[in-house]
Structures are given as C-alpha cells and as structure tokens.
Design a protein around this motif. Structure first.
Motif, PDB file in Angstrom:
ATOM      1  N   ARG A 150      23.565  14.399  53.747  1.00  0.00           N
ATOM      2  CA  ARG A 150      22.233  15.345  53.511  1.00  0.00           C
ATOM      3  C   ARG A 150      20.725  14.459  54.659  1.00  0.00           C
ATOM      4  NH1 ARG A 150      21.997  18.168  49.784  1.00  0.00           N
ATOM      5  NH2 ARG A 150      20.046  17.119  49.208  1.00  0.00           N
ATOM      6  N   VAL A 155      26.200  24.371  49.792  1.00  0.00           N
ATOM      7  CA  VAL A 155      25.062  24.137  50.738  1.00  0.00           C
ATOM      8  C   VAL A 155      24.168  22.826  50.404  1.00  0.00           C
ATOM      9  CG1 VAL A 155      23.900  25.414  48.709  1.00  0.00           C
ATOM     10  CG2 VAL A 155      23.075  25.343  51.305  1.00  0.00           C
ATOM     11  N   ASP A 156      24.812  22.661  49.537  1.00  0.00           N
ATOM     12  CA  ASP A 156      24.510  20.872  48.777  1.00  0.00           C
ATOM     13  C   ASP A 156      25.039  19.450  49.479  1.00  0.00           C
ATOM     14  OD1 ASP A 156      22.306  22.112  47.296  1.00  0.00           O
ATOM     15  OD2 ASP A 156      23.873  21.860  45.238  1.00  0.00           O
ATOM     16  N   TYR A 171      23.394  19.610  57.762  1.00  0.00           N
ATOM     17  CA  TYR A 171      22.375  20.175  58.283  1.00  0.00           C
ATOM     18  C   TYR A 171      22.522  21.387  59.029  1.00  0.00           C
ATOM     19  CZ  TYR A 171      17.685  21.132  58.674  1.00  0.00           C
ATOM     20  OH  TYR A 171      16.131  20.994  58.641  1.00  0.00           O
ATOM     21  N   LEU A 194      23.253  24.453  58.215  1.00  0.00           N
ATOM     22  CA  LEU A 194      21.950  25.415  56.792  1.00  0.00           C
ATOM     23  C   LEU A 194      21.970  26.572  58.044  1.00  0.00           C
ATOM     24  CD1 LEU A 194      20.368  23.136  55.924  1.00  0.00           C
ATOM     25  CD2 LEU A 194      22.225  23.927  54.376  1.00  0.00           C
ATOM     26  N   ARG A 201      18.011  23.329  51.556  1.00  0.00           N
ATOM     27  CA  ARG A 201      19.227  23.447  50.803  1.00  0.00           C
ATOM     28  C   ARG A 201      19.266  24.425  49.658  1.00  0.00           C
ATOM     29  NH1 ARG A 201      22.827  20.090  52.371  1.00  0.00           N
ATOM     30  NH2 ARG A 201      22.315  18.351  54.324  1.00  0.00           N
ATOM     31  N   LYS A 229      19.698  28.699  47.402  1.00  0.00           N
ATOM     32  CA  LYS A 229      21.043  28.893  46.518  1.00  0.00           C
ATOM     33  C   LYS A 229      19.562  29.379  45.297  1.00  0.00           C
ATOM     34  CE  LYS A 229      20.532  24.143  45.604  1.00  0.00           C
ATOM     35  NZ  LYS A 229      20.676  23.164  44.463  1.00  0.00           N
TER      36      LYS A 229
END
Length: 959
Positions: A118, A156-157, A161, A164, A186, A190
C-alpha cells in the motif's frame, strides 16, 4: 490468502528453522539462524529514498562523508535520527505500515521491510521510535513475496502502487494522469464508472474538476441570458394568512394541512412570517392544484411537522380575495391607489389593475375665442392615448338660443343647453349648417352692437369618435383662417380610462365583512382660475388633490364626496367647474384563500434587464457552457475535451479569482515606530475622552450641561458627575434552616386541612403522633373549602399500611396553614359593636389611640346632597323604616324587613339584645332550606353530628 491482503501473512521464515534436522539445530545454531534470515529476506521488500537525513561531507571534489568512531556517517543537527531495526514505519499519505528489518540508509538510502503493497511512491515515510523520515522513491518486493502475492496483484486494492498505471491504461482511457494529489488512485479506478455514466452532464464536469484540481467548478449556460420573444414567466400565488396556535410553521412545507371543521385540505409550498397591524401573521403559500374544499375562518387547521412529527395547528384569517365592479368610471390609469372602507385589519391595499378603452364623445368649449368659422377642423393629439380616429369640427359660431331661467328647472335642462331644431328640419330647409342648433344670423350681432361675438365658437361637432382611447386626446390646435384664443377640451362618456379590474397588493386579515372599494374621483374641469397643485387640500369638499393634468384639465381627487357636473372644486389657490366626471366603485370579496397580484418571475423576456443578451450563435447560443475555476482554460481544455465534454458544444473558461486577506493585528514595537505614524495618531492620544460617573448618593451633583468629553483630567471634578450610574442592591436575609422542610408539604396537611375542631381530642388515623384537639370557642374556628383540595387524593397520604409515604414529605401543596390577624385589646375585639377600635380622621386609619370618634358615636352623621341618614334633604333611595328619619349608628328604630330583604326590628331572638347579632347562638343554619333562620335546628358547623362521609367524599349528617 485473501485477495485484498496487502501484507504477506503465510511466511516460510517462521517455520523453516524448525524443519531442519535436530542435530543441525543443536550442533549448528548459526546455520539454522542463517536459513531463517535468508527466507525472511526473500519474503521482505526493499524501499529506497530520494531524500533522507543530511550528513557531514568532506570538502572534496568527490562526495565523501566524515565517519564516526564506529564507521557511520555523522548526521547533521537539522536531520532526523537514523531508522532503527524493529521499529514500525508509516506512510504519511497512504497510512501503510511495515516493520524495519535492515537499515541500509547510510550507504544505499534503502531499507528492507516486511511486505506492504500500500505504500505510495513519493510519499514521506517516518519511523515510529527513531522519528527518522524520508521520501519513498521505489518499492520492490523480494522473490518469495512476489510469488505468493502474484495473484493478488490483480486486485486494485492490493496491487503495487507502480502497477496502478497499468490499471489506468486499461480502465481510465482518456482520463488524465496528473490528477490532484489528494485523489486516491485506487478508489478512482474502482469508481471511474460513475464518471463515464455522467459524461456530458453538469455532474460529470463537477466530478472531473474535483479529480483534476480539487475544486468545485461553477458551470453556467449563456442560453439562460438570451432574449427570447414572449419568454417571460407570469406567476401568481395562492395564499392563506393564519394565526399560529402551536408549532413551527416552516415545518409544514411540503405537508398536507386539513381543517377540523371544513375537512378542506391543501399542501403547503412555502411559509413566511411578518408583523402587520400590530399582529404577528403567518402566510402560507398553497399548491393551487392540491386545494380541496373551502377552509372556514377561525377553524383549527392542522398538519404534521417534518421535524418533530407532532401537530402544527393554526386558525385561518378571513382575507380579501377578489372584487366586483359596480361602476367603471372614467379617466383612471393603471396602478392608481384605491381606498377600502374601514373594516377588518384596515391593512389591505388595492390599486387599479387594468383600464378600459373608449371613444371621444364630446368637445367642451372652455373659451370661445374669436374669428372662427363653421367647418374649422379641430386637430387632436393622440400620443400616449392608445387610440386613434377621432375627428371634430367647429359646427356653430356666434352663439345659440339658451333656455329661459324658468325652463331650466321646469324641463330639467342645464344653463349651458341650447334650443335646437327638430331632427328633420335640417334636411327640410336644406340648411348648410351641421347640427340642429338654431344659429343666429351674422347681422344680429351687429344690430346688438356685439359684432365681435359673431365668430366665437359655440359648438363643436364630433365627425368621428375614434376607438381604443385609454386616455383622452388633447386639442393641439384649430385649423382656422382668422380664429384665435379658443380653448377646447375633450371628454368621454363611453369608458375612456374606466376601471377594468382591481388588484390587491395586500390582502389584510380579519375581514369578517367585505369592504367597499373607493377609487379616486376624476373630473374634467372648465373655467379654471389659479393653479391646482398635487397634494393640496380641497376647500370645497373633504379630500386632497392627488394629481392634475393641465393639458387635459383633468383633476384626480382623493375624496368620498358625491360630485356631479356643475359642482365647483376649490383649493386654497385654485378653482374650477366640473364639466365631465366618471366615478368608479366596487366591492371586495373575502375568504380564507386568495391569489396574490401576478408578476413576472425572473429576468426572462425583459429587454430592460442588463444581464440579457441577443443571440450571437457563438457565446450566446443554446449549445455553449462556461466553466469557472481557479485555473486558466489553457491548463485543462485538452483534458476536459478528452473526458467529459459533450460533442457539438462550445466550452468557455473563466478564471475565478479568490482573494485571501488576513485580519491579524501585528504588535507594534520600537522598531516599527516612526514619527509619521506618531503624528497620525497624535490627536487620538492627546484628547482625553472622559466623563465622570456618579450615583445619587455618592455626594456628587449632576451637571446642568453634562460633558461628552473633556480636554483635561482637571475638568473632571470630584463633586460633579456627567452620568448617573444606577445601582442594583441585593439583600440577603440569613435564616437558620433545618434539614427537614417545614413548608406546605403534603405530610403537614392533617395538621390544619379540615380545621374544624373536633368535639373531643383524638388521634389522626394513619398519622402517628398527630392529634386534633377540641377548639369550640365559637370565635376562632377555622375551615377550608373542599375545592382547595381538588388536586390532592385522599389515599395520597397513606401508603396502604397506615403510614405516611416518603413522597408526602416532598410533595408541595397550595394550601397555606391557617392564620389570623388579631388586634390587641380587651373583650371581643372582632365584634361589630365594639367601642375599642376607632377611626383617626387625621391619618385616615383605624387605630387604638384617642377614642374621639367611636362607631357608636351619635354625633357623626352621614350627609350628602341626595342620600342622607339624618332625614333632611330628601331621599334618593326609599327606606322602609319605623319612626323618624333621625338615624345614626346607634339608632334602634331602623329594622330589617325579611319580607323584602330589609332590616326589621321585630324581636327575632328569645334572649339577649333585641338587635340580631352574628354571634347569636340561636340563629342557626337550616340545612334543608339552605338558609339562616330562627328555627331550632341544632345542626351547626361545630356539631359533632356533622361529619365527612369518606365513601361519598361529601359532608353530611350520616351516622
């Protein structure tokens, strides 16, 4: 492992050491530890920094650092301390956390940490215990971490990074990459579907600018400010004015209200509150399509509050709702004020809404002039009248034959009327003159030595009346060869300027009956002297002049006078005779729901509005819009066209300038002082703004001319004051308080409640230690009515076990303990025949000093001009007496006649004085006949047979 895991949880390093053979674990512990650390390394991740702590460098060409005794680089004081192995690091933007495994910042600006996907590239990472920080440049997971989380990278969560951007290329085609720093990429990926669905809409544009600039755009459409033909929006409101009973009126907006009596219903659209005629008024706007039935004045109308879910109640007022016209009158203009008769709240106001149109019916000759000929044309000016087509000519000159004085009254004629021919005479005699008036021969004027009058205008013929006149035209000139000095004025009897409708600008309230409508009076005047001035008072009638049109000789008057043709109207400086008049009248209608005066809503269709523009097919067109944000359109034009801009539209940008100013006051120091600044404030610091305060009892006196400020402190003398300061004195009286209340509480009720003394001393049932003692001296008996105890239940002072409940000691009651006021003295001081209490005429009080005037004194008498006690001067009130009118307070001849409710001196007692007294033991109360008489009835309030029936809760004589 769940698809949304961001950290590696199933680690081999935690178990590998125990998978080795026991002899290796026992004989080779270092190797065993190495294997564990190796797998821990494979499961970790490497992060590098672009900026970290600052270190001491050598002054060399190449980069070299000074090392300490341990071989580590020396950190400068302006840098944070080094990261510590085992501490937790946290990303300040993402909030992601990881544990430091290896610190290699000094040499390679990197850390090895536990796996955490994250972290955001570019965010600042700080240590929890070392307070060290750095800007994250890269994040790279080691092999085992990558293998175990490989499938998770599709989420995607949980993805890295750096991945992305790949998601953006797949799902955010056309979306700019340089979104605002505060946007979570993120979450954007979505929720990008929301942006796609709102493409080409105002909502989509707002979402786009929040992503790009983190600003709320102001989007407007030039088409809203384009002039269009008949684009105005005319609107009226249906209103009800009410008196609020309970609740908050604004909480009824959108709710249905219904009348309790009428059953009528309606939905409230809006609510306003104002004060009118010293009364608070609530005005509801009702949806006209939802009104059902007729609300009744004064009935209770209720609706449910949108906030409290409770009833909001009110009662409707009767208001002015419309009007009917009795007479149209003439010469009115739109928006003229109309008076209403004095009824209701007297706050309703009205005006002329529309006027009728008519024709020109006559030309009035005010001044005849000279030199005119029959057939001279009258030139009419129709400007501003809305009418046209009226034509007139001079028809008679030199005068005509007027009626004799006696004929005016006999035949109902006017002094200005003329004798005319029969209608067929003109054609029979082939008369060249128009009309039927008898025309004098020209030689007649010469014979009468008035030749100059032969060409004066006598009559004007209306050739054509014209149409559509809302106002009277004016006579601009007369086409004549030699005529001059004539003054002609137009008039109408066919509705020029008649009232077409009334409009109510305020509906008022409390109109139980319909008021009358009283418009101003309008009249055409002739023979005017002086000048009529608007606002001047009428001296011929009651009222004022509201306007005067000198070109038309038309006067407007605010009066209720019954005016007619021929009446003279005068003011202090002018006078004139009414030549033509039309008076309008009407009656209002009342109800509970009325319509307001209509009005155009907004600026649409109004050429006079400066915001309205003509279409130019570029900016001002139906397919253009303007975005106002804090950046130039050059910064975002391409981005918006590739994302949410609708095809076929023109987009324009405006920069919204937001200024920020600080209101902080900086403290002035010696460094900021300048002579220029001091000179600016000189007057402020030199002048003494002072006034002396004082009180009424501090020894100062109020100045005759109190000062507002003084130039010197010496002017503020200690013996005078400019302002009197009022004082509020609080007096606290100390009392000794016991912990138990002795006031009027329920537990004390038996001590004095039913205070009629018993025949014998007895204990109070259910009240330990409380007893009633005998008290029958005939004077000091006290009692209370049952009504005083209507809020106290009998069982409220008994808990059912014969004891007083604890709540009784805290329950307040409204019954005071019995008391009396006694006047000291001997004997029966409270009897009416005592001689002890006297009246002191010097101070007009009863006291015990100076027995100079006794109530039994025979020298003081009552004397008045009409009613006397001494028998002289006559009687205004008849008295039934025995004996002479020699009456004083000791007179024994005046008796009370019970037959006619008077005092009779008949012997009414068996013993004692022959004067009945209130303490007579023989006069008792007859409970059967409910009266006092002299029969021997033993039942008295002090009788032991007269008891309280606890079952029926009544006083009776039951056993």
């Amino acid at each position: 492992m769940a698809n949304n895991d961001n950290v590696l949880k199933k680690k081999v390093s935690n178990h590998i050491q125990h998978q080795l053979p026991e002899f290796i674990q026992a004989d080779h512990p270092v190797f065993s530890q190495f294997v564990k650390f190796y797998y821990q390394f494979l499961e970790s991740a490497e992060i590098t920094f672009s900026e970290v702590n600052n270190y001491v460098r050598e002054e060399t060409t190449s980069v070299n650092f000074i090392l300490d005794e341990n071989g580590d680089q020396i950190v400068l004081e302006d840098s944070d301390v080094k990261f510590e192995v085992g501490e937790t690091i946290t990303g300040q933007t993402s909030g992601a956390t990881a544990k430091v495994l290896v610190d290699d910042v000094d040499n390679n600006k990197r850390l090895f940490v536990t796996s955490q996907t994250r972290f955001i590239i570019g965010e600042i990472v700080s240590g929890s215990s070392s307070n060290s920080s750095g800007t994250l440049q890269t994040y790279r997971p080691n092999p085992v971490s990558s293998i175990q989380q490989l499938l998770n990278y599709s989420n995607v969560d949980a993805t890295l990074y750096t991945f992305l951007d790949k998601f953006r290329d797949s799902f955010l085609e056309g979306i700019v990459d340089n979104v605002d720093a505060g946007v979570d990429k993120r979450k954007l990926i979505k929720n990008i579907r929301d942006l796609y669905l709102s493409k080409g809409t105002k909502k989509g544009h707002e979402l786009f600018f929040r992503l790009l600039l983190n600003q709320e755009p102001r989007i407007s459409y030039p088409t809203d400010n384009m002039i269009r033909v008949s684009d105005g929006k005319w609107t009226t409101r249906n209103i009800m004015r009410v008196n609020l009973v309970n609740g908050v009126p604004s909480e009824l907006i959108g709710q249905t209200v219904s009348g309790d009596t009428s059953g009528a219903t309606a939905i409230v659209v809006s609510s306003i509150t104002f004060r009118e005629a010293q009364t608070d008024i609530i005005e509801f706007e009702l949806d006209a399509e939802t009104v059902s039935g007729t609300f009744v004045q004064g009935e209770t109308v209720r609706g449910i509050s949108t906030v409290t879910d409770q009833d909001v109640t009110f009662t409707p007022y009767s208001i002015v709702t419309g009007s009917s016209i009795t007479s149209n009158g003439a010469y009115y203009t739109a928006d003229q004020t109309v008076n209403l008769s004095a009824t209701g709240s007297q706050s309703a106001t009205a005006k002329v809404q529309t006027v009728t149109v008519g024709q020109v019916d006559e030309i009035i000759v005010d001044d005849a002039g000279t030199g005119y000929q029959v057939g001279d044309n009258i030139v009419l000016d129709n400007s501003g009248t809305d009418g046209s087509g009226a034509v007139a000519q001079v028809s008679v000159v030199g005068g005509a034959i007027a009626p004799e004085a006696g004929d005016v009254a006999a035949y109902g004629m006017s002094a200005t009327d003329h004798i005319t021919l029969e209608e067929t005479s003109q054609s029979f005699y082939n008369d060249t003159y128009e009309g039927t008036k008898i025309v004098l021969e020209t030689g007649t004027f010469a014979n009468l030595s008035v030749a100059s009058q032969s060409n004066e205008i006598t009559d004007v013929r209306i050739v054509a009346r014209g149409n559509g006149y809302a106002k009277l035209p004016t006579v601009s000139s007369i086409t004549s060869v030699s005529g001059s000095s004539a003054k002609l004025i137009t008039a109408s009897n066919s509705g020029v300027g008649g009232v077409g409708s009334f409009e109510f600008t305020n509906q008022g309230f409390n109109y139980n009956s319909a008021p009358s409508l009283i418009p101003f009076r309008h009249a055409v005047l002739k023979d005017i002297t002086g000048t009529f001035v608007s606002g001047s008072a009428l001296t011929s009638h009651s009222g004022t002049v509201t306007a005067f049109d000198s070109a038309r000789q038309l006067i407007s008057m605010n009066t209720t006078a019954n005016l007619a043709v021929g009446n003279t109207v005068t003011t202090g400086g002018a006078s004139g005779v009414i030549a033509n008049i039309g008076i309008a009248s009407g009656t209002a209608t009342v109800g509970t729901i009325g319509s307001t005066a209509g009005e155009f809503f907004g600026a649409d269709g109004k050429i006079s509005e400066d915001v309205m523009r003509v279409q130019d097919s570029f900016y001002y067109q139906d397919y253009s819009y303007v975005v106002r944000v804090g950046q130039s359109i050059n910064e975002w034009r391409d981005a918006i066209k590739s994302t949410v801009h609708p095809a076929g539209w023109n987009v324009f940008g405006e920069v919204e300038v937001v200024g920020r100013a600080t209101a902080k006051i900086s403290a002035q120091t010696l460094e900021s002082f300048t002579p220029e600044l001091a000179s600016t404030l000189r007057t402020l610091f030199v002048a003494v703004f002072g006034r002396r305060l004082g009180t009424v009892d501090d020894g100062t006196s109020l100045r005759v001319s109190p000062a507002s400020d003084v130039e010197s402190h010496t002017d503020l003398t200690s013996s005078t004051r400019d302002i009197t300061l009022s004082r509020i004195n609080n007096v606290i009286v100390g009392v000794a308080r016991s912990p138990r209340a002795q006031g009027p509480t329920l537990d004390l009720l038996p001590r004095y409640a039913f205070g009629i003394g018993p025949n014998t001393t007895e204990a109070i049932p259910n009240y330990p230690s409380l007893t009633r003692t005998t008290n029958l001296d005939g004077i000091n008996d006290q009692s209370f009515t049952i009504d005083q105890f209507r809020n106290i239940r009998i069982d409220q002072v008994d808990d059912g076990t014969g004891r007083i409940p604890l709540a009784a000691f805290n329950t307040s009651i409204n019954v005071p303990p019995p008391g009396e006021i006694q006047v000291s003295g001997s004997g029966r001081t409270n009897a009416f025949d005592n001689t002890f209490i006297t009246f002191d005429s010097g101070t007009e009080t009863f006291d015990e000093t100076g027995v100079t005037t006794l109530m039994s004194d025979t020298g003081i008498k009552f004397d008045s001009s009409s009613v006397k006690f001494d028998g002289s001067g006559g009687d205004a009130v008849p008295r039934d007496t025995v004996g002479q009118y020699n009456v004083d307070f000791s007179d024994t001849n005046i008796t009370f006649d019970s037959g006619i409710n008077k005092f009779d001196e008949q012997t009414s007692v068996n013993f004692g004085s022959n004067i009945p007294r209130f303490d007579d033991a023989f006069a008792t109360f007859d409970k059967n006949n409910l009266k006092f008489d002299s029969t021997s009835i033993p039942e008295r309030f002090s009788s032991n047979a007269f008891k309280f029936d606890s079952n029926a809760k009544t006083f009776d004589i039951g056993a």
